[in-house]
Design a protein around this motif. Sequence first.
Motif, PDB file in Angstrom:
ATOM      1  N   THR A   1       0.842  -1.196   0.000  1.00 51.06           N
ATOM      2  CA  THR A   1       0.000   0.000   0.000  1.00 51.06           C
ATOM      3  C   THR A   1       0.882   1.252   0.000  1.00 51.06           C
ATOM      4  O   THR A   1       0.716   2.144  -0.843  1.00 51.06           O
TER       5      THR A   1
ATOM      6  N   THR B   1       2.784   1.780  -3.306  1.00 50.02           N
ATOM      7  CA  THR B   1       1.939   2.313  -4.378  1.00 50.02           C
ATOM      8  C   THR B   1       1.771   3.827  -4.208  1.00 50.02           C
ATOM      9  O   THR B   1       1.934   4.599  -5.165  1.00 50.02           O
TER      10      THR B   1
ATOM     11  N   GLU C   1       5.068   5.628  -5.040  1.00 59.72           N
ATOM     12  CA  GLU C   1       5.304   5.750  -6.489  1.00 59.72           C
ATOM     13  C   GLU C   1       4.466   6.881  -7.081  1.00 59.72           C
ATOM     14  O   GLU C   1       4.924   7.632  -7.943  1.00 59.72           O
ATOM     15  N   LEU C   2       3.236   7.001  -6.611  1.00 60.70           N
ATOM     16  CA  LEU C   2       2.358   8.057  -7.136  1.00 60.70           C
ATOM     17  C   LEU C   2       2.827   9.436  -6.682  1.00 60.70           C
ATOM     18  O   LEU C   2       2.735  10.419  -7.426  1.00 60.70           O
TER      19      LEU C   2
ATOM     20  N   ALA D   1       5.518  10.678  -8.783  1.00 61.10           N
ATOM     21  CA  ALA D   1       5.020  11.195 -10.060  1.00 61.10           C
ATOM     22  C   ALA D   1       4.328  12.546  -9.868  1.00 61.10           C
ATOM     23  O   ALA D   1       3.733  13.086 -10.806  1.00 61.10           O
TER      24      ALA D   1
ATOM     25  N   LEU E   1       1.870  13.426  -7.443  1.00 56.93           N
ATOM     26  CA  LEU E   1       0.549  13.512  -6.816  1.00 56.93           C
ATOM     27  C   LEU E   1       0.702  13.776  -5.318  1.00 56.93           C
ATOM     28  O   LEU E   1       1.595  13.250  -4.677  1.00 56.93           O
TER      29      LEU E   1
ATOM     30  N   ASP F   1      -7.969  -1.206   2.663  1.00 58.03           N
ATOM     31  CA  ASP F   1      -9.174  -0.384   2.556  1.00 58.03           C
ATOM     32  C   ASP F   1      -8.874   1.105   2.628  1.00 58.03           C
ATOM     33  O   ASP F   1      -9.376   1.888   1.824  1.00 58.03           O
TER      34      ASP F   1
ATOM     35  N   CYS G   1      -6.109   2.604   1.935  1.00 57.49           N
ATOM     36  CA  CYS G   1      -5.359   3.008   0.750  1.00 57.49           C
ATOM     37  C   CYS G   1      -6.281   3.077  -0.466  1.00 57.49           C
ATOM     38  O   CYS G   1      -6.207   4.020  -1.273  1.00 57.49           O
ATOM     39  N   ALA G   2      -7.180   2.087  -0.595  1.00 56.74           N
ATOM     40  CA  ALA G   2      -8.117   2.085  -1.730  1.00 56.74           C
ATOM     41  C   ALA G   2      -9.021   3.310  -1.667  1.00 56.74           C
ATOM     42  O   ALA G   2      -9.339   3.911  -2.703  1.00 56.74           O
ATOM     43  N   ASP G   3      -9.418   3.706  -0.454  1.00 56.32           N
ATOM     44  CA  ASP G   3     -10.256   4.911  -0.317  1.00 56.32           C
ATOM     45  C   ASP G   3      -9.514   6.143  -0.827  1.00 56.32           C
ATOM     46  O   ASP G   3     -10.077   6.959  -1.562  1.00 56.32           O
TER      47      ASP G   3
ATOM     48  N   LEU H   1      -6.995   6.262  -2.953  1.00 63.05           N
ATOM     49  CA  LEU H   1      -6.758   6.184  -4.401  1.00 63.05           C
ATOM     50  C   LEU H   1      -8.050   6.378  -5.189  1.00 63.05           C
ATOM     51  O   LEU H   1      -8.068   7.053  -6.222  1.00 63.05           O
ATOM     52  N   ALA H   2      -9.149   5.806  -4.699  1.00 59.22           N
ATOM     53  CA  ALA H   2     -10.426   5.959  -5.400  1.00 59.22           C
ATOM     54  C   ALA H   2     -10.832   7.433  -5.380  1.00 59.22           C
ATOM     55  O   ALA H   2     -11.435   7.939  -6.331  1.00 59.22           O
TER      56      ALA H   2
ATOM     57  N   LEU I   1      -8.998   9.960  -5.792  1.00 62.49           N
ATOM     58  CA  LEU I   1      -8.346  10.652  -6.913  1.00 62.49           C
ATOM     59  C   LEU I   1      -9.241  10.685  -8.139  1.00 62.49           C
ATOM     60  O   LEU I   1      -9.275  11.659  -8.879  1.00 62.49           O
ATOM     61  N   PHE I   2      -9.957   9.580  -8.348  1.00 64.77           N
ATOM     62  CA  PHE I   2     -10.741   9.473  -9.575  1.00 64.77           C
ATOM     63  C   PHE I   2     -12.015  10.286  -9.488  1.00 64.77           C
ATOM     64  O   PHE I   2     -12.390  10.951 -10.434  1.00 64.77           O
TER      65      PHE I   2
ATOM     66  N   SER J   1     -10.814  13.897 -10.009  1.00 66.40           N
ATOM     67  CA  SER J   1     -10.412  14.298 -11.355  1.00 66.40           C
ATOM     68  C   SER J   1     -11.587  14.219 -12.335  1.00 66.40           C
ATOM     69  O   SER J   1     -11.575  14.854 -13.377  1.00 66.40           O
TER      70      SER J   1
END
Lengths: 286, 281
Positions: free
Chosen positions: B244, B247, B250-251, B254, B256, B266, B268-270, B272-273, B275-276, B279
């Motif tokens: 987690t 990941t 790495e972002l 870049a 972010l 969970d 981490c997924a929250d 990352l989700a 971000l979408f 955007s």
Amino acid sequence: MPDIRLESLRYVYSRGTPFEKVALNDVTLDIPAGQYVALLGHTGSGKSTLIQQLNGLLTPTAGRVLYDGEDIHRSKEALRDIRFRVGLVFQYPEYQLFEETVYKDIAFGPGNMRLPAAEIEERVRKSAHFAGVDESLFDASPLELSGGQKRRIAIAGVMAMKPDVLVLDEPIAGLDPAGCRSLLENIKRYHRSTGCTIVLVTHEMNVAATEAERLLVMRAGQIALDGTPQEVFSRPEELRSMGLDIPGAAALAQALRQRGVSLPESIYSPKYLAKTLLSRMGGVSC
Amino acid sequence: MDTVISIENVSYHYPDAAENVLKNVSLAIPAGSFTAILGHNGSGKSTLAKLCNAILIPTEGRVTVNGLDTSLEDNLIPVRRTVGMVFQNPDNQIVASVVEDDVAFAPENLGVESAEIRRRVDDALRRVGMYEFRLHAPHLLSGGQKQRIAIAGVLAMQPKILVLDEPTAMLDPLGRKEVLSTVEELRAETGMTVLLITHHMDECIGADRVIVVSDGQLVMDGAPGEVFSRVEELRALGLDVPDTTETLYELRKAGLDLPLDALTIDACADVLAGLFTKSAE
């Protein structure tokens, strides 16, 4: 390099006693020369029995083990030849060390092959280098070194026999992350430079995902799954039902899919997941 | 919170070794806490664990358990009763040929009377979820089951503190989960203090505190989120971070702006989700 074929292989421990246990149940499997295979499965699924069949340590109850089409149990000579061609590194190989010096321990295998002295010396140096054993340790007693160093020496000893097939049973258990990484790099380097076949037994899903080209998953003495890391790790429910798991990054990708982010099935490393997310974001915001 | 283990300016030197394996280490473990200890092979973390129940006595400095100095002969038994240890290889810890006899071994040695032993053994086996296996032969159990028996054997001494030295290193993923959830339940039910030594970064995520040992010294000490945010430093120490964190790291590289301390899948997924949805707006 040999093509290996296991043909309807069956192995039963303690046959005819109340403790009878079918460890391999009609396994048919081809491992082409030069493949890097990871063997997964929970404790007791038959992995160790399978790898001991690969160099004839165990004799099949039924079925055959074929190298380039020839049964390894056809004669004593054939079996002896196979033991030199198939290097088996047991779990906790440090228990296999016994010589007075590191050099002698690494030289033991090639010595048994009755090679000329100069050839033995060259092999010891090369395999020590491959396994990450510094030459300054050659005169030390292997029994006084750290666990990680002992393991490298044991692996160097097997590599010095220049096996066509290198089988490693949990070589990284108990190593720290850096030790684990350097050992895996050495194995990969050996694989690339010699073109030998590698069979790596591991409980680490991340390692299986990043190192091997093919995963074999065992359950109850049979091969339950067989495919690329991508194919095998796209079946998390099945893996979990077998007492295994998927790599952390694959689990994270799955959690993201559940949150409506569309991602391909083939993600099992953090770097690749990050890369994929970045390209998706680019796509959304443009 | 009360301190149950106090390590004060401790150095340790193995006989014949060139230098100290622990160098002037100080550390206080509060009652009821869950501390994970990370470090490379040879860093001194197992030595640290062995100092906690008087298997080793400091060369310099002082270790006290519930106020008892571990270097005093008279304190040996109370210290060992207070601190239970579980090691890496379950096969080296199991002594009897029947599960319940194995669990009864330590309290028998301590001279506990037999009705009380019976009660403790049953209780310990229930706590680790192995009661149905009480009459089985330990060597026929899986690695995870054997390790739970080893934990039950320690629990039968009714220790206040549990020290686990790489208890999952030899286990398959299911065995690993069994052992970790057993430890988690014990903590929840009994408020036991836990010290977990591990090479698996993801096993530290649930700890209150992560300590990193390198070359005999404590080099990091903080909540898991704080420690794992120091990705480059950890890698320089030969360690790693959970998938987690990697990941997220790495972002961030870049460009972010993401937190590094969302450690569970969970959380981490929250992040990352998120971000979408942002955007997309």
